[in-house]
Design an enzyme around this catalytic site. Structure first.
Site, PDB file in Angstrom:
ATOM      1  N   GLY A 717       2.257  -2.524   4.851  1.00  0.00           N
ATOM      2  CA  GLY A 717       1.625  -1.314   4.013  1.00  0.00           C
ATOM      3  C   GLY A 717       0.880  -1.879   2.773  1.00  0.00           C
ATOM      4  O   GLY A 717       1.563  -2.630   1.981  1.00  0.00           O
ATOM      5  N   GLY A 719      -0.545   0.296  -0.621  1.00  0.00           N
ATOM      6  CA  GLY A 719      -0.771   1.461  -1.292  1.00  0.00           C
ATOM      7  C   GLY A 719      -1.612   1.463  -2.525  1.00  0.00           C
ATOM      8  O   GLY A 719      -2.177   0.371  -2.675  1.00  0.00           O
ATOM      9  N   SER A 720      -1.756   2.433  -3.276  1.00  0.00           N
ATOM     10  CA  SER A 720      -2.397   2.540  -4.690  1.00  0.00           C
ATOM     11  C   SER A 720      -2.050   1.814  -5.484  1.00  0.00           C
ATOM     12  O   SER A 720      -2.564   1.186  -6.307  1.00  0.00           O
ATOM     13  CB  SER A 720      -2.581   4.112  -5.137  1.00  0.00           C
ATOM     14  N   PHE A 721      -0.633   1.747  -5.465  1.00  0.00           N
ATOM     15  CA  PHE A 721       0.053   0.813  -6.854  1.00  0.00           C
ATOM     16  C   PHE A 721       0.540  -0.526  -6.458  1.00  0.00           C
ATOM     17  O   PHE A 721       1.370  -1.099  -7.195  1.00  0.00           O
ATOM     18  CB  PHE A 721       0.835   1.679  -7.722  1.00  0.00           C
ATOM     19  N   GLY A 722       0.536  -0.731  -5.196  1.00  0.00           N
ATOM     20  CA  GLY A 722       1.256  -1.937  -4.688  1.00  0.00           C
ATOM     21  C   GLY A 722       1.278  -2.173  -2.974  1.00  0.00           C
ATOM     22  O   GLY A 722       0.426  -1.553  -2.244  1.00  0.00           O
ATOM     23  N   VAL A 724       3.755  -3.251   0.539  1.00  0.00           N
ATOM     24  CA  VAL A 724       5.080  -2.968   1.203  1.00  0.00           C
ATOM     25  C   VAL A 724       5.385  -4.308   2.098  1.00  0.00           C
ATOM     26  O   VAL A 724       4.524  -4.492   3.014  1.00  0.00           O
ATOM     27  CB  VAL A 724       5.408  -1.761   1.742  1.00  0.00           C
ATOM     28  N   LYS A 739       8.884  -2.763  -1.813  1.00  0.00           N
ATOM     29  CA  LYS A 739       7.574  -2.191  -2.378  1.00  0.00           C
ATOM     30  C   LYS A 739       7.484  -3.085  -3.717  1.00  0.00           C
ATOM     31  O   LYS A 739       8.106  -2.656  -4.743  1.00  0.00           O
ATOM     32  CB  LYS A 739       7.528  -0.793  -2.804  1.00  0.00           C
ATOM     33  N   ASP A 845       1.839  13.893  -2.923  1.00  0.00           N
ATOM     34  CA  ASP A 845       0.990  12.774  -2.472  1.00  0.00           C
ATOM     35  C   ASP A 845       1.576  12.782  -1.000  1.00  0.00           C
ATOM     36  O   ASP A 845       1.763  11.672  -0.183  1.00  0.00           O
ATOM     37  CB  ASP A 845       1.345  11.458  -3.043  1.00  0.00           C
TER      38      ASP A 845
END
Length: 904
Positions: A717, A719-722, A724, A739, A845
């Site tokens: 995965g 996401g916005s900040f990193g 996974v 993460k 979120d």
């Protein structure tokens, strides 16, 4: 598979008859050697001297007061004066070595020394006994190899060397024993391949090579054993397929090839090829194809074992015609059509009145459990239908099966309430209904089954309290009722070797009677609502190896009595309200491999010895008052005690004055600095460095290794900040999701701190569980921050609702029930965050990609990087007096109620 004792007696009678018959028509001619009468007596005395222990005094008669022909176990020939023809000392616990002088008893026809404790090697001198017909050395501790010169004993009818410690290869020379009827070397440590020469044993009726280490393929020549009745080569390391010639052996009654590495298929007409078959054991191999529908033709079948292979398709519906059947084992295969009608064969088995065991465990059998199972044989001891796709209810007539010892229906999709009739199965020792959809209250009648040893009701929807009758059990080994909706208090009378009450809603204190604690090896009461202090009585559990109490409301200090848990291996007290210092006696727990004290209120110095030397085996996240420890933990140093030398020179009054002045000055400075900072500096988030020491628990190298260098193959995965990654973290011995924050992204530091702060305050079954955090530097000297979560095998809800075009639709679909359950899970998580956590929390979120699914399709809400605590939000609102706020979360997504709630 052991040959039945009754059949074995018949076989031995047959062998002895042959021995007597051959002796009468082929009398031994006088020896070419001139032997005195003393020869046999001296040989017997030499045999006696080789025996070191005779606990039953069997050889006490072996003395000069009796003629040696009258000694216990000795038989002499009537035709050949004073010549020993039989030495039978079976079952007398004799200890010693077999004397080579036994080879001087040249008239011996029978040697039976079974069920003793003879050691050493089989004397090669036995090969001189050319009249020998029966050699039985079963159940001793004989070592070494089988003498190849046994082939010189051309009159041999039976060789039985079962259950010894023999090694080496099976002599190919034995294939020359044309009169041999019985050959057994089972349960030894023999190696090599099966000699093809055994196919020359034209008189052989029993071949037992089971439980050795024979390898290679089954010789095609064994298909020449036309009179074979018992064919046993199971529990070896044989490979390849079963030679077609074997299926020509129509006389076979026992066919055992279990636990090898054989592959291929079983002929569909097997029942026609082996019409006299009584036992067939082909389990624990690599066979494929379907079960032979012709088995019903072998009307004498008593035991059918096709377990642990890859058989598929339907279970034959005509097995009910096997009226002698007592064992049907087809577990661990791929049987089943997925059409919902796979259980009809159970109805046909009601004709088998001798049935004692049925196991279909771990297949794909689908369908409603027929009520006819209540009409199965009353002799039934084991009914194991677990880990299939069975639905329906348990019939209330289940109490007809009065002799059941084991009832396993776990791992299916059964529902409804449990009938009280289960409590009438008073011989039941094992009851597993785990991972179904049973609901209602647990019937108190189960407590009346006083012989119960294993009870697994975990993973259902039971509610209510634990029945008080559960305190009636005499001795329970496994008591699992986790992952239900049970409440109330935990019965202090409940005891077992392993107890799992986790993930319920139990309240009150943990009270257990001391008498029920002595044998406990593991206890899990995690994720409940238990409160009070950790009971001192747990110190009585000196056999304890696993103790999980995390996710409760326990308070106070860790009791001193826990120092008695010297054998503890894993201890998790995280997510409580515990306080005080970490006990130093944990350093003395030499078997401790995992210690989690995270998210409590511990303070003071972290010990440095024992398990505390291994940063990857301990976790202290969320205890801001801890200090010291090994450098890898990067905790702040502990304050040193002030020097006493200077204090001794001052009077008490001067000390008080100085301290007062210093403290006053310090406080005044702090106040002035705070006011100045507040007036002249904009409000900023706390520096990442102020919190990172709390989260560091595993090293960058650990996570690098766990994720195979953050390989793209393990990326699950973004996401916005990193990103996974899936990984295998050795310290947890389980799959994890790592993460990794992209610290170049604006807001990443704040997201990391926010997520840590949120996760340290929350614990709920529908929230993703954090295992540890890492705040370090990578091998290039750059800042590195990561969070390690419990791995969710079924991925995100997003992938189920909107699968990729290259995925097969049937592999990514949710039925109505699953969708409803997921919605309830998410709602439960939000209800907890908003109303039941220590500080009300808003996620900000929430979207399908942040809802993760575990093995059982239970939903867990994750990604708390944009979390907001309502207390701080309300404070900001009251100060700013505004009703507007920036939109948080993903582009194109606004949480419900956003425009009406200024706290989002």
């Amino acid at each position: 598979m052991e040959f039945p004792r009754s059949n074995r007696r018949i076989l031995w009678s047959f062998i002895l008859f042959h021995a007597i018959f051959l002796s009468s028509i082929n009398p031994c001619s006088p020896s070419v050697f001139t032997l005195k009468n003393e020869t046999d007596r001296l040989a017997l005395l030499a045999f006696k001297y080789g025996i070191s222990e005779d606990p039953l005094g069997i050889l006490s008669s072996w003395n000069d007061s009796l003629h040696f022909c009258k000694w216990k176990g000795v038989t002499c020939s009537r035709r050949h004066h004073q010549r020993v023809t039989s030495l039978n000392l079976t079952g007398h616990s004799l200890v010693g070595h077999l004397s080579p002088h036994i080879g001087n008893l040249s008239f011996l026809r029978t040697v039976n020394l079974s069920s003793n404790k003879f050691q050493g090697e089989i004397p090669r001198e036995i090969g001189r006994l050319f009249r020998l017909q029966i050699l039985d050395l079963d159940e001793n501790s004989l070592q070494g190899e089988i003498p190849s010169n046994l082939s010189h004993c051309s009159e041999l009818l039976a060789i039985s060397l079962t259950r010894n410690q023999l090694v080496g290869e099976l002599p190919a020379e034995l294939g020359s024993l044309s009169k041999l009827i019985f050959l057994s070397v089972a349960f030894n440590d023999m190696r090599g391949s099966i000699p093809p020469s055994l196919g020359n044993l034209s008189s052989l009726t029993t071949l037992r090579l089971t439980s050795n280490n024979f390898d290679g393929q089954i010789p095609n020549q064994l298909g020449q054993l036309a009179g074979i009745i018992i064919f046993g080569i199971g529990a070896n390391q044989l490979s390849g397929t079963i030679p077609p010639s074997i299926y020509n052996l129509s006389s076979i009654q026992v066919f055992n090839v279990v636990a090898n590495r054989l592959h291929g298929s079983i002929p569909p007409n097997l029942g026609l090829l082996f019409p006299h078959l009584q036992q067939i054991s082909v389990g624990v191999n690599q066979f494929t194809g379907t079960l032979p529908i012709s088995l019903s033709n072998a009307s004498s079948l008593e035991l059918v074992d096709f377990s642990s292979n890859s058989f598929s398709g339907h279970v034959p519906l005509n097995l009910g015609s096997l009226l002698r059947l007592y064992i049907l084992n087809i577990e661990i295969n791929q049987l089943g059509s997925r059409e919902g009608d796979d259980l009809s064969f159970l109805t046909s088995l009601t004709n088998c009145t001798n049935l004692k065991g049925i196991s279909t465990y771990f297949n794909n059998l689908s369908g409603e459990l027929p009520g006819s199972i209540a009409n199965l044989s009353t002799q039934l001891n084991i009914l194991n239908l677990g880990e299939n796709k069975i639905f329906g209810i348990i019939p209330k007539e289940i109490d007809n099966l009065i002799n059941l010892y084991v009832l396993h229906l776990g791992g299916n999709s059964m529902k409804g309430t449990l009938p009280d009739a289960i409590g009438k199965l008073n011989k039941l020792q094992g009851l597993s209904l785990r991972r179904n959809k049973f609901s209602g209250q647990i019937p108190p009648s189960i407590g009346n089954i006083t012989r119960l040893i294993v009870l697994r009701l975990n993973g259902n929807d039971f509610h209510g309290s634990i029945p008080s009758s559960f305190g009636n059990w005499g001795f329970m080994e496994e008591f699992f009722i986790s992952q239900n909706k049970l409440n109330g208090t935990i019965l202090k009378q409940v005891g077992a070797i392993e107890i799992n009450l986790s993930r319920n809603s139990f309240t009150g204190s943990l009270l257990l009677e001391v008498d029920n604690l002595e044998n406990i090896r593991g206890m899990d009461v995690s994720e409940n609502k238990l409160s009070g202090e950790i009971p001192d009585t747990l110190g009585k559990c000196q056999s304890m190896e696993l103790l999980y109490m995390h996710g409760n409301l326990f308070q106070g200090t860790i009791p001193e009595s826990l120092k008695n848990l010297k054998g503890i291996k894993e201890l998790d007290l995280s997510g409580n309200n515990l306080s005080g210092q970490i006990p130093k006696y944990f350093e003395e727990f030499h078997f401790l491999q995992y210690l989690n004290l995270s998210f409590n209120n511990f303070e003071g110095e972290v010990p440095k010895g024992g398990i505390f030397r291994n940063a990857s085996a301990i976790s202290f996240v969320g205890n801001s008052k801890l200090c010291g420890g090994i450098p890898e933990l990067q905790l702040p140093g502990c304050p040193k005690q002030a020097s006493k030398k200077r204090g001794k020179a001052l009077t008490h009054r001067v000390k008080v004055t100085v301290i007062t002045v210093v403290l006053s000055s310090f406080l005044l400075s702090c106040i002035i600095a705070a006011l100045y900072w507040r007036r002249n500096s904009p409000k900023k988030a706390s520096s990442p460095s102020s919190t990172e020491n709390q989260w560091l628990q595993v090293s960058y190298a650990d996570l690098l290794q766990a994720t195979d260098g953050f390989s793209s193959a393990n990326l699950i995965g973004v996401g916005s900040f990193g990103s996974v990654y899936k990984g295998l973290l050795e310290c947890f011995e389980t799959l994890v999701a790592v993460k990794v924050l992209n610290l170049l992204q604006q807001g990443a530091f704040k997201s990391f701190a926010a997520e840590c702060e949120a996760l340290r305050n929350i614990r709920h079954r529908n929230l993703v569980k954090i295992l540890t955090v890492c705040s370090s530097i990578d091998f290039n000297g750059n800042d590195f921050k990561a969070l390690v979560f419990e791995y969710m095998p079924n991925g995100s809800l997003e992938k189920w609702l909107h699968p990729n075009v290259d995925e097969q639709p049937q592999l990514r679909s949710l039925n109505l029930t699953q969708r409803l359950n997921i919605a309830i899970d998410v709602a439960s998580a939000l209800d907890y965050l908003h109303h039941h956590s220590k500080i009300p929390i808003v996620h900000r979120d929430l979207k399908p990609s942040n809802v993760l699914l575990d093995d059982d399709m239970v939903a867990h809400v994750g990604d708390f990087g944009l979390t907001r605590f309502l207390s701080e939000a309300a404070e900001g609102f009251s100060q700013n007096q505004t009703t507007t706020s920036g939109i948080k979360g993903s582009i194109g997504y606004i949480p419900p109620g956003k425009v009406f709630n200024p706290f989002f």
